[in-house]
Design a protein around this motif. Structure first.
Motif, mmCIF file in Angstrom:
data_model
loop_
_atom_site.group_PDB
_atom_site.id
_atom_site.type_symbol
_atom_site.label_atom_id
_atom_site.label_comp_id
_atom_site.label_asym_id
_atom_site.label_seq_id
_atom_site.Cartn_x
_atom_site.Cartn_y
_atom_site.Cartn_z
ATOM 1 N N MET A 1 0.842 -1.200 0.000
ATOM 2 C CA MET A 1 0.000 0.000 0.000
ATOM 3 C C MET A 1 0.876 1.247 0.000
ATOM 4 S SD MET A 1 -3.263 -0.688 2.483
ATOM 5 C CE MET A 1 -2.280 -1.086 3.916
ATOM 6 N N HIS A 2 0.367 2.306 -0.604
ATOM 7 C CA HIS A 2 1.100 3.568 -0.603
ATOM 8 C C HIS A 2 0.104 4.716 -0.733
ATOM 9 C CE1 HIS A 2 0.532 2.765 -4.912
ATOM 10 N NE2 HIS A 2 0.689 4.067 -5.120
ATOM 11 N N GLU A 3 0.612 5.937 -0.530
ATOM 12 C CA GLU A 3 -0.215 7.129 -0.704
ATOM 13 C C GLU A 3 0.330 7.956 -1.857
ATOM 14 O OE1 GLU A 3 1.390 7.213 2.619
ATOM 15 O OE2 GLU A 3 -0.176 6.057 3.640
ATOM 16 N N ARG A 4 -0.570 8.735 -2.444
ATOM 17 C CA ARG A 4 -0.159 9.732 -3.432
ATOM 18 C C ARG A 4 -1.156 10.879 -3.407
ATOM 19 N NH1 ARG A 4 -3.292 10.011 -7.961
ATOM 20 N NH2 ARG A 4 -4.307 8.112 -8.755
ATOM 21 N N LEU A 5 -0.777 11.982 -4.046
ATOM 22 C CA LEU A 5 -1.655 13.149 -4.103
ATOM 23 C C LEU A 5 -2.848 12.895 -5.009
ATOM 24 C CD1 LEU A 5 0.797 16.190 -4.364
ATOM 25 C CD2 LEU A 5 -0.613 15.542 -2.414
ATOM 26 N N TYR A 6 -3.966 13.446 -4.636
ATOM 27 C CA TYR A 6 -5.170 13.424 -5.450
ATOM 28 C C TYR A 6 -5.014 14.372 -6.637
ATOM 29 C CZ TYR A 6 -9.899 15.253 -6.552
ATOM 30 O OH TYR A 6 -11.039 15.709 -7.163
ATOM 31 N N CYS A 7 -5.408 13.920 -7.824
ATOM 32 C CA CYS A 7 -5.393 14.745 -9.038
ATOM 33 C C CYS A 7 -6.838 15.089 -9.393
ATOM 34 C CB CYS A 7 -4.737 14.008 -10.195
ATOM 35 S SG CYS A 7 -3.007 13.618 -9.932
ATOM 36 N N PRO A 8 -7.300 16.308 -9.064
ATOM 37 C CA PRO A 8 -8.689 16.677 -9.371
ATOM 38 C C PRO A 8 -9.009 16.457 -10.840
ATOM 39 C CG PRO A 8 -7.668 18.322 -7.966
ATOM 40 C CD PRO A 8 -6.564 17.392 -8.401
#
Length: 358
Positions: free
Chosen positions: A1-8
């Protein structure tokens, strides 16, 4: 699992699918136009957030939008946290995911240079947000207030509370008389104007409202038009109060179903100096909208605030929290020394429309 920024825009379809799992496909906010309005159309800047990814699938999201606010002469940078959600299956098996998600979310908010962040969690997420691992603190719990309109047989909240029902229905009629008398007395001094849009007069009012030193979310004309004229789902009625040619306040109402009847939700009520005469006249303007067939007016206020006292004079009364269909509270997390003012409820001026749910 990992996180990343949301791209609107790019991630919206996947997030709407996740939202349908969390809140149901029939929820009105599970709507592409709503996500676009919320995260991309905000005149204060594009939204952001953190995605939690597992096997190339989004299993969690914590978003925020920029909502600058004023505290007297000081402008503060604030992040409004919203749309916090984690896949229910993930929650059952990996209960650390929400904490990991919010830790990354907090870091992103601080990196964006915000002085503080606010959130309006429901019962299922408030304990997690206010835990020592996440760091939000409860600031206040808005008080639900109701004013029944004449001719409405008010709902009984407690079994057998017939005398309470009679008194509250009588209060509605007395409030109607009070509002009418106020209208007659001050009709030459204060005029009520129905609005289609918010013009540049509201930019000047926004600055004057800040003179009381309270923390207010930005209410300039661009923000008000985005919030109440461009919303893709809800409709709003808007009235302004004019005194000696100058705008001194306004009220925004949206018709909804609440307590098994048609209610008028007061989403914003902003009046210079919280003048009770102006507040009474604006409330009275809502009462006269016969075509909406509204039975009750409903508002949420900070307990003990000047607006709460003015609304009580207009016939509103408090609803016990146990009978509030959806109790919220405001929590805040401070990032800078400037943001510490947000931790105290007495520093705030709040309207229901500061939330994203009305």
């Amino acid at each position: 699992m990992h996180e990343r920024l949301y791209c609107p825009g790019e991630d919206d379809a996947a997030l709407l699918s996740l939202r349908a799992k969390v809140w149901g496909a029939d929820h009105p906010h599970t709507n592409p136009a709503f996500f676009k309005w919320l995260f991309r159309d905000n005149p204060n800047g594009e939204g952001s957030g953190i995605l939690k990814i597992r096997d190339d699938t989004i299993i969690g999201f914590a978003g925020f939008i920029p909502r600058p606010c004023q505290a007297g002469e000081q402008t503060l940078k604030m992040a409004h946290g919203l749309e916090f959600m984690v896949d229910p299956e993930t929650m059952r098996h990996l209960n650390r995911v929400p904490f990991q998600l919010m830790a990354a979310h907090n870091q992103r908010i601080e990196e964006a240079g915000n002085d503080f962040a606010i959130n309006f969690p429901n019962d299922s997420s408030v304990r997690m947000l206010t835990s020592k691992h996440v760091g939000y603190q409860q600031v206040f719990e808005p008080q639900l207030m109701v004013r029944p309109l004449p001719g409405f047989s008010f709902l009984t909240f407690e079994k057998g509370a017939i005398f309470s029902q009679i008194l509250k229905t009588c209060a509605a009629n007395l409030a109607s008389v009070y509002s009418t008398l106020i209208s007659l007395r001050f009709r030459n001094d204060i005029q009520i104007e129905e609005l289609e849009r918010f013009d540049d007069r509201f930019d000047d009012l926004n600055k004057r409202l800040a003179s009381d030193g309270k923390i207010r979310l930005n209410r300039d004309s661009k923000t008000l038009n985005w919030r109440f004229c461009q919303h893709p789902i809800y409709q709003y009625q808007k009235y302004a109060a004019i005194q000696q040619g100058q705008l001194v306040g306004y009220i925004v109402m949206s018709p909804r179903q609440l307590f098994n009847t048609k209610a008028g939700l007061i989403c914003d009520l902003s009046v210079e100096g919280n003048d009770p005469r102006v507040i009474a006249l604006l409330v009275n303007a809502l009462c006269k909208r016969k075509e909406e067939k509204i039975s009750i007016l409903v508002d949420q206020q900070i307990p003990g605030s000047a607006q709460m006292r003015a609304l009580t004079r207009c016939g509103f009364f408090k609803i016990p929290p146990s009978h509030n269909p959806k109790q919220f509270r405001m929590v805040a997390r401070v990032s800078t020394d400037r943001g510490k003012v947000a931790s105290h409820p007495d520093n705030w001026a709040f309207s229901w429309g500061d939330m994203d749910v009305v």
